[in-house]
Motif scaffolding. Structure first.
Motif, PDB file in Angstrom:
ATOM      1  N   ARG A  74       0.830  -1.214   0.000  1.00 24.01           N
ATOM      2  CA  ARG A  74       0.000   0.000   0.000  1.00 24.01           C
ATOM      3  C   ARG A  74       0.863   1.262   0.000  1.00 24.01           C
ATOM      4  N   LEU A  75       2.051   1.178   0.587  1.00 22.26           N
ATOM      5  CA  LEU A  75       2.954   2.322   0.557  1.00 22.26           C
ATOM      6  C   LEU A  75       3.287   2.725  -0.875  1.00 22.26           C
ATOM      7  N   TYR A  76       3.449   1.731  -1.759  1.00 29.24           N
ATOM      8  CA  TYR A  76       3.783   2.037  -3.150  1.00 29.24           C
ATOM      9  C   TYR A  76       2.623   2.744  -3.854  1.00 29.24           C
ATOM     10  N   ALA A  77       1.413   2.413  -3.493  1.00 27.23           N
ATOM     11  CA  ALA A  77       0.261   3.137  -4.034  1.00 27.23           C
ATOM     12  C   ALA A  77       0.224   4.561  -3.499  1.00 27.23           C
ATOM     13  N   ASP A  78       0.500   4.712  -2.202  1.00 27.88           N
ATOM     14  CA  ASP A  78       0.437   6.028  -1.574  1.00 27.88           C
ATOM     15  C   ASP A  78       1.545   6.954  -2.077  1.00 27.88           C
ATOM     16  N   TRP A  79       2.752   6.426  -2.200  1.00 32.98           N
ATOM     17  CA  TRP A  79       3.896   7.278  -2.542  1.00 32.98           C
ATOM     18  C   TRP A  79       4.082   7.471  -4.043  1.00 32.98           C
ATOM     19  N   TYR A  80       3.781   6.433  -4.832  1.00 35.46           N
ATOM     20  CA  TYR A  80       4.140   6.473  -6.254  1.00 35.46           C
ATOM     21  C   TYR A  80       2.969   6.211  -7.202  1.00 35.46           C
ATOM     22  N   GLY A  81       1.813   5.824  -6.669  1.00 32.90           N
ATOM     23  CA  GLY A  81       0.713   5.432  -7.545  1.00 32.90           C
ATOM     24  C   GLY A  81       0.926   4.100  -8.221  1.00 32.90           C
ATOM     25  N   VAL A  82       1.762   3.236  -7.627  1.00 33.94           N
ATOM     26  CA  VAL A  82       2.071   1.917  -8.195  1.00 33.94           C
ATOM     27  C   VAL A  82       1.168   0.874  -7.536  1.00 33.94           C
ATOM     28  N   ASP A  83       0.474   0.092  -8.339  1.00 35.21           N
ATOM     29  CA  ASP A  83      -0.377  -1.002  -7.852  1.00 35.21           C
ATOM     30  C   ASP A  83       0.495  -2.249  -7.725  1.00 35.21           C
ATOM     31  N   LEU A  84       0.865  -2.591  -6.496  1.00 32.02           N
ATOM     32  CA  LEU A  84       1.828  -3.660  -6.249  1.00 32.02           C
ATOM     33  C   LEU A  84       1.149  -4.841  -5.582  1.00 32.02           C
ATOM     34  N   ASP A  85       1.349  -6.029  -6.142  1.00 35.93           N
ATOM     35  CA  ASP A  85       0.856  -7.265  -5.540  1.00 35.93           C
ATOM     36  C   ASP A  85       1.674  -7.557  -4.280  1.00 35.93           C
ATOM     37  N   PRO A  86       1.036  -7.652  -3.096  1.00 33.66           N
ATOM     38  CA  PRO A  86       1.807  -7.934  -1.869  1.00 33.66           C
ATOM     39  C   PRO A  86       2.610  -9.225  -1.941  1.00 33.66           C
ATOM     40  N   ALA A  87       2.216 -10.152  -2.807  1.00 31.46           N
ATOM     41  CA  ALA A  87       2.960 -11.403  -2.934  1.00 31.46           C
ATOM     42  C   ALA A  87       4.394 -11.164  -3.399  1.00 31.46           C
ATOM     43  N   ARG A  88       4.648 -10.025  -4.043  1.00 31.41           N
ATOM     44  CA  ARG A  88       5.981  -9.719  -4.562  1.00 31.41           C
ATOM     45  C   ARG A  88       6.891  -9.093  -3.499  1.00 31.41           C
ATOM     46  N   VAL A  89       6.355  -8.807  -2.332  1.00 31.90           N
ATOM     47  CA  VAL A  89       7.120  -8.163  -1.261  1.00 31.90           C
ATOM     48  C   VAL A  89       7.765  -9.232  -0.377  1.00 31.90           C
ATOM     49  N   VAL A  90       9.062  -9.086  -0.144  1.00 28.90           N
ATOM     50  CA  VAL A  90       9.823  -9.996   0.710  1.00 28.90           C
ATOM     51  C   VAL A  90      10.379  -9.181   1.871  1.00 28.90           C
ATOM     52  N   VAL A  91      10.012  -9.522   3.103  1.00 30.00           N
ATOM     53  CA  VAL A  91      10.562  -8.853   4.276  1.00 30.00           C
ATOM     54  C   VAL A  91      11.896  -9.507   4.619  1.00 30.00           C
ATOM     55  N   THR A  92      12.902  -8.693   4.860  1.00 26.20           N
ATOM     56  CA  THR A  92      14.273  -9.199   5.001  1.00 26.20           C
ATOM     57  C   THR A  92      14.916  -8.724   6.300  1.00 26.20           C
ATOM     58  N   SER A  93      16.018  -9.370   6.661  1.00 27.15           N
ATOM     59  CA  SER A  93      16.805  -8.954   7.829  1.00 27.15           C
ATOM     60  C   SER A  93      17.682  -7.772   7.437  1.00 27.15           C
TER      61      SER A  93
END
Length: 379
Positions: A76-95
């Protein structure tokens, strides 16, 4: 005992400077820290309060890609900041972002392949690449290219991949959308992977920030909660990967890290809703930037990289020295200011540059410029 060539990496000089500053403080001296990119505040207070209320609940392993709620909120941050519709499945939380780079390099490249990066640039790119058996290829940049790699560099250096950073460390310079798109096209034409380091997004001033996802989906985007969200010690970042790489990265993450720390992920989730506090920090950085730029110029440091974003000023010190390492040590000793030698960021030309971080308090930045002016006048 046997040694591996993978372990033969250069020191991270800024960490050595931090240790020298710590030793000076332990002896009773007051040091102003301008060496490290560490926000002067902690994690957002509202986020910490929410986490504290949750600590009685069990904390354990999460799934390898990260908490689903956190991944959805990052999308949702990508929609808020850039107008990018991003599938959450593509997000990887890392150390941390460092974990993201390890995953990216492991997923994208085979041993010995050539990965390009602009010089000056974040030194750990080079050292992590070496440590995992890859070949870092430094691409010299300068003020004529705003210290950013150019599209022609991809083919000219026969690269399997290119790392770009906007805002960049140490220079703070940024890429606009046409420039990012041109780099993405050059990588596609050469079958080279593009990795976009965006960990300083949110900390920008006069130019709009651009995510590589606005230019292409064929990219690995790395970000972190360390800088804008002031969560350096919590060691949590994220990465956006192409849809067909999700499972590849997931398998690596499961085996290399299991997961990012559970409590840090919970704090990150709450920090995403604390952007009013983060905006206050940004106002402090903007004020600090003005103070430091004016102070450096008054002290004789007149050639600076344009700091569009992040919280650094990269200053040419060739008028004063051919040895930035010794110069930084002398400034620490006599001005009681810790700064980072340019050799950390550019092993070929960095002896002529210093990096000043203005992530601290405004009072410290004001005092640092007073001390620096006195030091330079006495040389």
């Amino acid at each position: 005992m046997r040694n591996s060539t993978r372990g033969e990496v250069d020191p991270f000089i800024v960490m050595d400077v931090m240790e020298a500053a710590r030793a000076a403080e332990a002896s009773g001296r007051h040091i102003i820290h301008m060496e490290v990119g560490q926000p002067g505040t902690g994690a957002p207070a509202s986020a910490r309060a929410k986490l504290a209320a949750e600590l009685d609940a069990p904390l354990g392993y999460t799934v390898g890609l990260g908490l689903p709620d956190l991944r959805a909120r990052i999308a949702r941050l990508y929609a808020d900041w850039y107008g990018v519709d991003l599938d959450p499945a593509r997000v990887v939380v890392t150390s941390g972002a460092s974990g993201a780079f390890l995953l990216a390099f492991s997923a994208l490249f085979d041993n010995g392949e050539r990965v390009g990066l602009g010089l000056p640039g974040y030194p750990s790119y080079r050292q992590i690449l070496r440590a995992v058996g890859l070949t870092p290829v430094g691409i010299p940049t300068d003020a004529t290219t705003r210290f950013q790699p150019q599209p022609a560099d991809v083919a000219a250096h026969d690269l399997a991949g290119l790392i770009v950073a906007s805002p960049a460390n140490p220079t703070g310079t940024m890429l606009d959308l046409p420039e990012m798109s041109a780099l993405a096209s050059a990588c596609a034409d050469s079958d080279a992977a593009l990795i976009s380091d965006e960990i300083y997004h949110g900390i920008t001033y006069d130019r709009p920030q651009v995510t590589a996802l606005q230019a292409t989906d064929d990219v690995y985007v790395v970000n972190s909660f360390s800088k804008y969200f002031a969560m350096t010690g919590w060691r949590v970042g994220w990465m956006v990967v192409p849809s067909d790489h999700i499972r590849r990265v997931e398998r690596l993450a499961q085996n290399m890290f299991i997961c990012a720390p559970h409590a840090a992920q919970r704090l990150a989730l709450h920090a995403l809703d604390a952007q009013t506090e983060c905006a206050t920090n940004l106002a402090t950085y903007a004020a600090n930037r003005d103070i430091v730029i004016a102070g450096l110029k008054a002290a004789g440091f007149t050639t600076l990289a344009p700091p569009d974003g992040a919280f650094y000023v990269y200053a040419d010190v060739s008028r004063f020295t051919n040895d930035s390492l010794a110069f930084a040590a002398d400034i620490l000793e006599h001005a009681r200011i810790a700064v980072t030698p340019g050799l950390d960021f550019d092993p070929e030309r960095g002896q002529h540059w210093l990096r000043f971080s203005y992530a601290g308090t405004t009072a410290d930045m004001t005092e640092a410029m007073t001390r620096l002016a006195t030091y330079m006048a006495a040389r």
